[in-house]
Design an enzyme around this catalytic site. Structure first.
Site, PDB file in Angstrom:
ATOM      1  N   ASP A 118       5.731  46.667  49.974  1.00 42.19           N
ATOM      2  CA  ASP A 118       5.592  47.178  51.336  1.00 42.19           C
ATOM      3  C   ASP A 118       6.821  46.761  52.141  1.00 42.19           C
ATOM      4  O   ASP A 118       7.131  45.576  52.244  1.00 42.19           O
ATOM      5  CB  ASP A 118       4.327  46.597  51.975  1.00 42.19           C
ATOM      6  CG  ASP A 118       3.937  47.294  53.267  1.00 42.19           C
ATOM      7  OD1 ASP A 118       4.842  47.749  54.000  1.00 42.19           O
ATOM      8  OD2 ASP A 118       2.730  47.374  53.558  1.00 42.19           O
ATOM      9  N   LYS A 122       8.643  47.247  60.790  1.00 44.74           N
ATOM     10  CA  LYS A 122       8.749  46.717  62.151  1.00 44.74           C
ATOM     11  C   LYS A 122       9.309  45.298  62.128  1.00 44.74           C
ATOM     12  O   LYS A 122       8.930  44.473  61.296  1.00 44.74           O
ATOM     13  CB  LYS A 122       7.383  46.749  62.839  1.00 44.74           C
ATOM     14  CG  LYS A 122       6.872  48.157  63.087  1.00 44.74           C
ATOM     15  CD  LYS A 122       5.529  48.152  63.791  1.00 44.74           C
ATOM     16  CE  LYS A 122       5.040  49.584  64.017  1.00 44.74           C
ATOM     17  NZ  LYS A 122       3.703  49.627  64.663  1.00 44.74           N
TER      18      LYS A 122
END
Length: 213
Positions: A118, A122
């Site tokens: 992943d 952000k």
């Protein structure tokens, strides 16, 4: 990507303790006892549906492989695939990559794989990326001296972050590829499910190999 939990996953995992471990802490420092013979131990964190780790175990019978996955249904899918093979050099863990120090003794692992992790794009989530410095510190502990990490991703942002994070940590790069599938390194490459999907769309696959001094 989160996968909806399937009712069959837990019973399948429970039915095959010989191949999938639900409580990996009980084998800390004793992983070689899970295999037919003692060999170098390689670990994939985030094995997904298992295509890579199963493929590696088939191609390299001289190495013992462990695949770890946190999502139970995804881990159960990998287990289903592994049950179709006869691989005495493969074990699976349903567990959390944040708990590696509870699963492995210092220096117990020879090599690690991080495939299509992943990217946590952000900025405020940077600490969750599997190549953040706190994760690297954990990997350094469980890996043998000069133990290597192989990383593959389609995400340039994560790749650049990983290069910078590893460099800042003092790791040494054995190789960096910006288009794996059009390089000599691809000759013996074992693909993941995500890798096949992204490559089919023409997206470059990035790879690095790095080790601790």
């Amino acid at each position: 990507m989160r996968v909806k939990h399937k009712k069959w996953a837990d019973p399948l995992i429970a039915a095959h303790p010989e191949l999938m471990i639900d409580d990996a802490t009980q084998f800390k420092g004793k992983w070689q006892s899970r295999f037919a013979k003692e060999q170098p131990l390689h670990l994939e964190v985030g094995m997904g549906k298992g295509q890579f780790i199963i493929g590696m175990a088939k191609d390299h019978p001289e190495i013992n492989f462990i695949g770890l996955e946190i999502q139970r249904t995804v881990a159960a899918i990998a287990l289903k695939k592994a049950l179709e093979e006869d691989l005495p050099n493969l074990q699976l863990i349903c567990g959390d990559g944040e708990d590696l120090q509870e699963y492995f003794e210092d220096g117990e692992v020879a090599k690690m794989y991080l495939n299509f992790s992943d990217p946590w794009p952000k900025k405020r989530h940077a600490k969750r990326r599997l190549t953040y410095k706190t994760f690297l510190a954990t990997y350094q502990q469980i890996l043998q001296d000069q133990g290597a990490i192989e990383l593959k991703t389609d995400n340039m942002g994560l790749f650049e972050f990983s290069l910078e994070s590893m460099n800042n940590y003092g790791m040494i790069f054995d190789g960096v590829w910006l288009d794996l599938h059009h390089s000599e390194e691809n000759e013996h490459n074992v693909e993941t499910e995500y890798e096949q999907k992204f490559a089919a769309k023409g997206q470059p696959i990035y790879k690095l190999i790095a080790n601790f001094k």
